[in-house]
Design an enzyme around this catalytic site. Structure first.
Site, PDB file in Angstrom:
ATOM      1  N   LYS A 273      41.798   2.465 -28.421  1.00 18.87           N
ATOM      2  CA  LYS A 273      41.695   2.994 -29.780  1.00 18.87           C
ATOM      3  C   LYS A 273      43.066   3.361 -30.321  1.00 18.87           C
ATOM      4  O   LYS A 273      43.796   4.109 -29.690  1.00 18.87           O
ATOM      5  CB  LYS A 273      40.793   4.225 -29.772  1.00 18.87           C
TER       6      LYS A 273
ATOM      7  N   ARG B 168      39.856   8.329 -17.569  1.00 18.73           N
ATOM      8  CA  ARG B 168      38.435   8.325 -17.919  1.00 18.73           C
ATOM      9  C   ARG B 168      37.837   6.935 -17.870  1.00 18.73           C
ATOM     10  O   ARG B 168      38.524   5.942 -18.069  1.00 18.73           O
ATOM     11  CB  ARG B 168      38.206   8.959 -19.294  1.00 18.73           C
TER      12      ARG B 168
ATOM     13  N   CYS C 123      21.526  -1.950 -33.475  1.00 21.56           N
ATOM     14  CA  CYS C 123      22.452  -2.004 -34.605  1.00 21.56           C
ATOM     15  C   CYS C 123      22.983  -3.432 -34.684  1.00 21.56           C
ATOM     16  O   CYS C 123      23.497  -3.952 -33.702  1.00 21.56           O
ATOM     17  CB  CYS C 123      23.633  -1.060 -34.375  1.00 21.56           C
TER      18      CYS C 123
ATOM     19  N   CYS D  77      18.311  -0.150 -25.902  1.00 24.87           N
ATOM     20  CA  CYS D  77      18.430   0.879 -26.934  1.00 24.87           C
ATOM     21  C   CYS D  77      17.064   1.071 -27.596  1.00 24.87           C
ATOM     22  O   CYS D  77      16.186   0.214 -27.482  1.00 24.87           O
ATOM     23  CB  CYS D  77      19.445   0.480 -27.993  1.00 24.87           C
TER      24      CYS D  77
ATOM     25  N   CYS E 149      26.466  -4.373 -33.240  1.00 26.41           N
ATOM     26  CA  CYS E 149      26.727  -3.811 -31.902  1.00 26.41           C
ATOM     27  C   CYS E 149      27.913  -4.485 -31.236  1.00 26.41           C
ATOM     28  O   CYS E 149      27.960  -5.703 -31.105  1.00 26.41           O
ATOM     29  CB  CYS E 149      25.495  -3.958 -31.016  1.00 26.41           C
TER      30      CYS E 149
ATOM     31  N   ARG F 130      28.617  -4.363 -28.187  1.00 35.50           N
ATOM     32  CA  ARG F 130      28.216  -4.914 -26.884  1.00 35.50           C
ATOM     33  C   ARG F 130      26.998  -5.824 -27.000  1.00 35.50           C
ATOM     34  O   ARG F 130      26.211  -5.930 -26.057  1.00 35.50           O
ATOM     35  CB  ARG F 130      27.920  -3.783 -25.897  1.00 35.50           C
TER      36      ARG F 130
ATOM     37  N   ASP G  91      39.751  -0.107 -32.579  1.00 34.22           N
ATOM     38  CA  ASP G  91      39.759  -0.416 -31.149  1.00 34.22           C
ATOM     39  C   ASP G  91      40.423  -1.789 -31.050  1.00 34.22           C
ATOM     40  O   ASP G  91      39.867  -2.796 -31.495  1.00 34.22           O
ATOM     41  CB  ASP G  91      38.323  -0.424 -30.605  1.00 34.22           C
TER      42      ASP G  91
ATOM     43  N   ARG H 290      39.785   1.711 -18.787  1.00 29.06           N
ATOM     44  CA  ARG H 290      40.919   1.280 -19.619  1.00 29.06           C
ATOM     45  C   ARG H 290      41.978   2.362 -19.715  1.00 29.06           C
ATOM     46  O   ARG H 290      43.152   2.085 -19.741  1.00 29.06           O
ATOM     47  CB  ARG H 290      40.416   0.930 -21.019  1.00 29.06           C
ATOM     48  N   TYR H 291      41.534   3.613 -19.839  1.00 25.84           N
ATOM     49  CA  TYR H 291      42.460   4.729 -19.981  1.00 25.84           C
ATOM     50  C   TYR H 291      42.666   5.362 -18.616  1.00 25.84           C
ATOM     51  O   TYR H 291      41.792   5.304 -17.757  1.00 25.84           O
ATOM     52  CB  TYR H 291      41.883   5.755 -20.955  1.00 25.84           C
TER      53      TYR H 291
ATOM     54  N   ASP I  43      34.390  -3.480 -35.058  1.00 25.73           N
ATOM     55  CA  ASP I  43      34.969  -4.458 -34.134  1.00 25.73           C
ATOM     56  C   ASP I  43      34.671  -5.882 -34.607  1.00 25.73           C
ATOM     57  O   ASP I  43      33.701  -6.118 -35.328  1.00 25.73           O
ATOM     58  CB  ASP I  43      34.400  -4.247 -32.726  1.00 25.73           C
TER      59      ASP I  43
HETATM   60  C1  LIG Z   1      36.260   4.982 -26.452  1.00 28.16           C
HETATM   61  C2  LIG Z   1      36.438   4.782 -25.009  1.00 28.16           C
HETATM   62  C3  LIG Z   1      36.617   5.871 -24.163  1.00 28.16           C
HETATM   63  C4  LIG Z   1      36.634   7.306 -24.667  1.00 28.16           C
HETATM   64  O1  LIG Z   1      37.744   7.547 -25.462  1.00 28.16           O
HETATM   65  P1  LIG Z   1      37.960   8.993 -26.119  1.00 28.16           P
HETATM   66  O2  LIG Z   1      39.131   8.840 -27.018  1.00 28.16           O
HETATM   67  O3  LIG Z   1      38.200   9.932 -24.978  1.00 28.16           O
HETATM   68  O4  LIG Z   1      36.705   9.348 -26.838  1.00 28.16           O
HETATM   69  C5  LIG Z   1      36.803   5.629 -22.836  1.00 28.16           C
HETATM   70  N1  LIG Z   1      36.811   4.370 -22.342  1.00 28.16           N
HETATM   71  C6  LIG Z   1      36.662   3.298 -23.137  1.00 28.16           C
HETATM   72  C7  LIG Z   1      36.710   1.943 -22.540  1.00 28.16           C
HETATM   73  C8  LIG Z   1      36.463   3.470 -24.498  1.00 28.16           C
HETATM   74  O5  LIG Z   1      36.290   2.398 -25.292  1.00 28.16           O
END
Ligand SMILES: *Cc1c(COP(=O)(O)O)cnc(C)c1O
Length: 391
Positions: A345, A124, A137, A133, A140, A142, A338, A120-121, A301
């Site tokens: 986020k 990363r 929880c 798990c 959850c 997911r 989120d 998404r980002y 969520d």
């Molecule tokens: C939370 C999340 C991350 C990590 O986000 P950070 O702000 O770096 O902790 C990466 N990918 C996805 C899809 C996430 O939901």
């Protein structure tokens, strides 16, 4: 103003399982084998309310029911509103659904280029390496795929994800999650971390895990050696309430920290669990005592059947306001939502700045007193030219 929280009161001991030899109790495989998974197993130790009992019968269609004996011991069985109980014992409200709720509340499937990867980002990825798990929880995010109760058929096979990361040089940051990655064997984790470390563009590796909280016995010396070998490996744990901060968790965090693993915590704001400033204050202070830096506080969520656990976002802001300035910035998590639909986020912050003009910043401090920071815009740039620097 806030009373001190003396660490000698932290929970320890085998509770309901005092008759089990400690060498068995402390084996993580024993804990997994003796998880409580049915109404009968739970009712051996506590009386379930009709709402909980009905919830347990429904759980195998939504998200499996499992609680490690270690974690179950943290429940005050005489308190129907116990904060640990609310997190892991199903309730009939899980079958209720409202129009805003979703199976994939943060739109992960739409940012998933290949099974097990959420990208998404820009820099990363989230890498889902298992669907299991140690305990589940009830809120959850997911639950559609974790524990495979919903015919989602998620059976992560991580070669696929590794190949994706290898082929995407923009991915400098990998977050292992699931399910809980620490349920993989030491051997598999060693292999997986070794493969990730061998990718030149992967700079930052972290693991999201609730295992230290549900199953601290899993944090063995041999697991710690895997982290030493491939370090730095960062870890985000998931503690919601100060009652989860036990001697065992503290010792597990110490083993991780001594193996060079920097620790953060992600809490979810949950109604009746931690949605008040005093509980969160005790939690974040205990986290610091365990070498854990509070990282995120999540608005829960919009997962299907979670309305009874979701708190008002105002509560989150109220908590942050009650902490800021009253305790160290190290104890402050970032409150985030989120965004539904895959927005990622988004931070929510109480406002301290009441205005910025040409000449000043007007602000309020943590006590609500107003202060002004003058902006000196009157000095022209030329005033500095030709000035002699004597240092
Ligand atoms: C939370 C999340 C991350 C990590 O986000 P950070 O702000 O770096 O902790 C990466 N990918 C996805 C899809 C996430 O939901």
């Amino acid at each position: 103003m806030f009373p001190q929280d003396h660490s000698k009161n932290w929970h320890s001991g085998q509770g309901h399982w005092a008759h089990i030899p400690p060498q068995e109790w402390n084996r993580w495989v024993w804990q997994l084998q003796h998880r409580l998974k049915t109404v009968d197993e739970i009712e051996h130790y506590m009386h379930l309310t009709p709402e909980e009992k009905a919830g347990c019968y429904f759980a195998d269609k939504k998200l499996a029911l499992a609680i490690t004996p270690y974690f179950f011991n943290l429940i005050d069985v005489n308190d129907p509103d116990d904060p640990v109980r609310r997190q892991v014992i199903p309730r009939i409200e899980e079958t209720h659904t409202s129009p805003e709720e979703l199976l994939d509340p943060v739109g992960e499937d739409s940012s998933s280029p290949t099974e097990g990867i959420v990208h998404r980002y820009p820099d990363r990825v989230l890498f889902l390496v298992t669907d299991r798990c140690a305990s589940y929880c009830r809120y959850c995010t997911r639950s559609r795929l974790v524990s495979n109760a919903q015919d989602y058929n998620f059976h992560p096979e991580f070669e696929n994800g590794l190949r994706y990361i290898e082929n995407h040089p923009e991915v400098r940051d990998v977050l292992l999650s699931g399910g809980d990655p620490l349920l993989l064997s030491d051997h598999k984790l060693d292999y997986l971390l070794g493969r990730l470390r061998a990718i030149p563009h992967v700079e930052f590796i972290r693991i999201g895990s609730r295992i230290p909280v549900f199953l601290p016995q899993r944090i063995t010396e041999s697991l710690c050696n895997v982290f030493r070998k491939h370090g730095p490996i960062w870890m985000s744990i998931h503690v919601n309430h100060p009652n989860e901060c036990t001697q065992d968790l503290r010792a597990a965090c110490e083993r991780l920290a001594f193996a060079g693993v920097p620790l953060g915590n992600q809490s979810v704001l949950l109604r009746g669990v931690n949605d008040d400033p005093e509980t969160m204050r005790r939690l974040v202070h205990r986290l610091l005592m365990m070498r854990v830096r509070p990282y995120y506080l999540y608005q829960c969520d919009l997962i299907t059947g979670s309305a009874h656990l979701r708190a008002h976002p105002q509560k989150g802001l109220e908590i942050i306001r009650a902490l800021r300035g009253h305790t160290t910035g190290y104890a402050l998590p970032q409150f985030v939502i989120d965004a539904p639909g895959g927005g990622g986020k988004v931070p929510l912050n109480p406002d301290y700045v009441t205005g910025i003009t040409e000449t000043e910043v007007i602000m309020r401090n943590f006590e609500g007193k107003e202060y002004r920071y003058p902006i000196n815009s009157a000095i022209p740039e030329e005033a500095f030219s030709g000035a002699q620097c004597i240092y």
